[in-house]
Design a protein around this motif. Sequence first.
Motif, PDB file in Angstrom:
ATOM      1  N   ASN A  24       0.945  -1.225   0.070  1.00  0.00           N
ATOM      2  CA  ASN A  24      -0.026  -0.055  -0.141  1.00  0.00           C
ATOM      3  C   ASN A  24       0.973   1.187  -0.197  1.00  0.00           C
ATOM      4  O   ASN A  24       1.513   1.666   0.937  1.00  0.00           O
ATOM      5  CB  ASN A  24      -0.916   0.146   1.214  1.00  0.00           C
ATOM      6  CG  ASN A  24      -1.860   1.280   1.331  1.00  0.00           C
ATOM      7  OD1 ASN A  24      -1.858   1.948   0.454  1.00  0.00           O
ATOM      8  ND2 ASN A  24      -2.920   1.007   2.000  1.00  0.00           N
ATOM      9  N   CYS A  25       0.925   1.843  -1.134  1.00  0.00           N
ATOM     10  CA  CYS A  25       1.895   3.011  -1.229  1.00  0.00           C
ATOM     11  C   CYS A  25       1.685   4.233  -0.479  1.00  0.00           C
ATOM     12  O   CYS A  25       2.515   5.098   0.051  1.00  0.00           O
ATOM     13  CB  CYS A  25       2.082   3.372  -2.744  1.00  0.00           C
ATOM     14  SG  CYS A  25       2.624   2.188  -3.854  1.00  0.00           S
ATOM     15  N   SER A  26       0.568   4.337  -0.140  1.00  0.00           N
ATOM     16  CA  SER A  26      -0.197   5.366   0.538  1.00  0.00           C
ATOM     17  C   SER A  26       0.284   5.043   2.176  1.00  0.00           C
ATOM     18  O   SER A  26       0.265   6.311   2.956  1.00  0.00           O
ATOM     19  CB  SER A  26      -1.480   5.775   0.496  1.00  0.00           C
ATOM     20  OG  SER A  26      -2.294   4.763   0.847  1.00  0.00           O
TER      21      SER A  26
ATOM     22  N   PHE B  27       2.990  13.347 -11.173  1.00  0.00           N
ATOM     23  CA  PHE B  27       3.344  11.862 -11.584  1.00  0.00           C
ATOM     24  C   PHE B  27       3.766  12.005 -13.011  1.00  0.00           C
ATOM     25  O   PHE B  27       3.477  12.572 -13.924  1.00  0.00           O
ATOM     26  CB  PHE B  27       2.072  11.168 -11.832  1.00  0.00           C
ATOM     27  CG  PHE B  27       2.164   9.662 -11.771  1.00  0.00           C
ATOM     28  CD1 PHE B  27       2.193   8.945 -10.475  1.00  0.00           C
ATOM     29  CD2 PHE B  27       2.248   8.859 -12.729  1.00  0.00           C
ATOM     30  CE1 PHE B  27       2.430   7.466 -10.440  1.00  0.00           C
ATOM     31  CE2 PHE B  27       2.571   7.270 -12.843  1.00  0.00           C
ATOM     32  CZ  PHE B  27       2.405   6.884 -11.570  1.00  0.00           C
ATOM     33  N   ARG B  28       4.912  11.097 -12.975  1.00  0.00           N
ATOM     34  CA  ARG B  28       5.589  10.995 -14.413  1.00  0.00           C
ATOM     35  C   ARG B  28       4.723  10.286 -15.706  1.00  0.00           C
ATOM     36  O   ARG B  28       4.462   9.243 -15.359  1.00  0.00           O
ATOM     37  CB  ARG B  28       7.098  10.075 -14.222  1.00  0.00           C
ATOM     38  CG  ARG B  28       7.920  10.949 -13.205  1.00  0.00           C
ATOM     39  CD  ARG B  28       9.205   9.925 -13.138  1.00  0.00           C
ATOM     40  NE  ARG B  28       9.672   9.798 -14.453  1.00  0.00           N
ATOM     41  CZ  ARG B  28      11.043  10.337 -14.553  1.00  0.00           C
ATOM     42  NH1 ARG B  28      11.697  11.117 -13.753  1.00  0.00           N
ATOM     43  NH2 ARG B  28      11.659  10.113 -15.780  1.00  0.00           N
ATOM     44  N   GLN B  29       4.860  10.833 -16.572  1.00  0.00           N
ATOM     45  CA  GLN B  29       4.389  10.433 -17.851  1.00  0.00           C
ATOM     46  C   GLN B  29       4.595   9.012 -18.342  1.00  0.00           C
ATOM     47  O   GLN B  29       4.073   8.277 -18.705  1.00  0.00           O
ATOM     48  CB  GLN B  29       4.377  11.707 -18.823  1.00  0.00           C
ATOM     49  CG  GLN B  29       3.158  11.095 -20.310  1.00  0.00           C
ATOM     50  CD  GLN B  29       3.211  12.371 -21.060  1.00  0.00           C
ATOM     51  OE1 GLN B  29       4.296  12.963 -21.434  1.00  0.00           O
ATOM     52  NE2 GLN B  29       2.200  12.544 -21.625  1.00  0.00           N
ATOM     53  N   ASP B  30       6.121   9.195 -18.201  1.00  0.00           N
ATOM     54  CA  ASP B  30       7.003   8.014 -18.895  1.00  0.00           C
ATOM     55  C   ASP B  30       6.676   6.667 -18.014  1.00  0.00           C
ATOM     56  O   ASP B  30       6.423   5.459 -18.321  1.00  0.00           O
ATOM     57  CB  ASP B  30       8.405   8.168 -18.922  1.00  0.00           C
ATOM     58  CG  ASP B  30       8.981   8.793 -17.745  1.00  0.00           C
ATOM     59  OD1 ASP B  30       8.420   8.902 -16.918  1.00  0.00           O
ATOM     60  OD2 ASP B  30      10.259   8.842 -17.797  1.00  0.00           O
TER      61      ASP B  30
ATOM     62  N   ILE C 141      -0.832   3.522  -6.586  1.00  0.00           N
ATOM     63  CA  ILE C 141       0.461   3.910  -7.216  1.00  0.00           C
ATOM     64  C   ILE C 141       0.466   5.466  -7.369  1.00  0.00           C
ATOM     65  O   ILE C 141       1.687   5.945  -7.267  1.00  0.00           O
ATOM     66  CB  ILE C 141       0.549   3.090  -8.562  1.00  0.00           C
ATOM     67  CG1 ILE C 141       1.644   3.635  -9.271  1.00  0.00           C
ATOM     68  CG2 ILE C 141      -0.535   3.821  -9.413  1.00  0.00           C
ATOM     69  CD1 ILE C 141       3.006   2.486  -8.476  1.00  0.00           C
ATOM     70  N   GLY C 142      -0.513   6.325  -7.241  1.00  0.00           N
ATOM     71  CA  GLY C 142      -0.471   7.639  -7.335  1.00  0.00           C
ATOM     72  C   GLY C 142       0.246   8.447  -5.939  1.00  0.00           C
ATOM     73  O   GLY C 142       0.582   9.389  -6.253  1.00  0.00           O
ATOM     74  N   GLU C 143       0.469   7.480  -5.055  1.00  0.00           N
ATOM     75  CA  GLU C 143       1.053   8.102  -3.994  1.00  0.00           C
ATOM     76  C   GLU C 143       2.657   8.007  -3.691  1.00  0.00           C
ATOM     77  O   GLU C 143       3.259   8.362  -2.744  1.00  0.00           O
ATOM     78  CB  GLU C 143       0.357   7.373  -2.497  1.00  0.00           C
ATOM     79  CG  GLU C 143      -1.093   7.551  -2.461  1.00  0.00           C
ATOM     80  CD  GLU C 143      -1.597   9.170  -2.196  1.00  0.00           C
ATOM     81  OE1 GLU C 143      -0.747   9.938  -1.722  1.00  0.00           O
ATOM     82  OE2 GLU C 143      -2.700   9.404  -2.519  1.00  0.00           O
ATOM     83  N   ILE C 144       3.181   7.381  -4.899  1.00  0.00           N
ATOM     84  CA  ILE C 144       4.523   7.051  -4.734  1.00  0.00           C
ATOM     85  C   ILE C 144       5.210   8.414  -4.819  1.00  0.00           C
ATOM     86  O   ILE C 144       4.961   9.439  -5.782  1.00  0.00           O
ATOM     87  CB  ILE C 144       5.041   6.182  -5.919  1.00  0.00           C
ATOM     88  CG1 ILE C 144       4.664   4.676  -5.664  1.00  0.00           C
ATOM     89  CG2 ILE C 144       6.478   6.370  -6.066  1.00  0.00           C
ATOM     90  CD1 ILE C 144       5.156   3.732  -6.509  1.00  0.00           C
TER      91      ILE C 144
END
Length: 299
Positions: free
Chosen positions: A36-38, A134-137, A82-85
């Motif tokens: 859980n990245c958050s 958040f990185r596009q690549d 994953i958006g919390e990385i």
Amino acid sequence: MLRLFFLGESGVGKTHFARALHQASERANEAFIDVNCSAIPESLFESEMFGYEPGSFTGASKKGKTGLIELADQGTLFLDEIGEIPLSMQSKLLKVIQDKEVIRIGGVRPKKVDFRLITSTNQNLSEMIKHGSFRQDLFYRLSVISITIPPLRERKEDIAMLAYYYLQKFNEKYRMRKSLHPATIDKLIHYHWPGNVRELQNMMERLVITSETNIIHPDNLPSDIQMDRTQKTDSLLLKNMKGKTLREAMEEVEILWLRRAVKQCKTTYEMAEFLGISQSNVVRKLKKYRIKLKPYQHL
């Protein structure tokens, strides 16, 4: 390295889907690492994910530590939220995906890793990319196969199955023999489940523990579920109409329906058909309540 990307509201069961995919794959006998990245503080994220060599920083274990990425070797790595990385860690994760190898903190020798990567989020990563968080690549690397998991309210056929699954699970956990009355199942199916599968799971555990009889009846359910949508709407309307005359209440309902018609229809003729009254009556009522048409609409 197969990469899957789950999208969906919080609580829809993304972890369950990820675990089911792992168990049905050729990697089923290997590790399933659920992250859980958050829940990982930014200051600890790198050491938790990548591990570290002995004595690589103050407070580091003398034995070093194997990171979660290494633990997933030959198995499945599931990165939830994953958006919390942290942005600073996204480039390192991208490199692991590209090179299929990981380097511990304080280390110099990369270690080859092979795992199935599954990620999930309930955030709009496209908007995060626009705002630079958040990185596009990395997004393109993660979303090789994207799967949107619908909310539970759009999967009515799953509700009874999940209810029975959790009933059995918690019966075994608490050594109970509870069962669901058919009317209870009907109430569950017609509820809108804002908390999705997680709400259903928590509620089934509570029912198994708190219901006094072995058969769980509708009156054992929380009041929000006992009351259907029509009853809720009627209750809300009566609450809003409190202290008003019948004429005032009827006028408010008329205004509500007229505004809905203006929003959905292009002409007053379409509004008349939508409302089930004449076109002249629509025009008269629009003028009476001073409801304006939109620029593209006409009489």
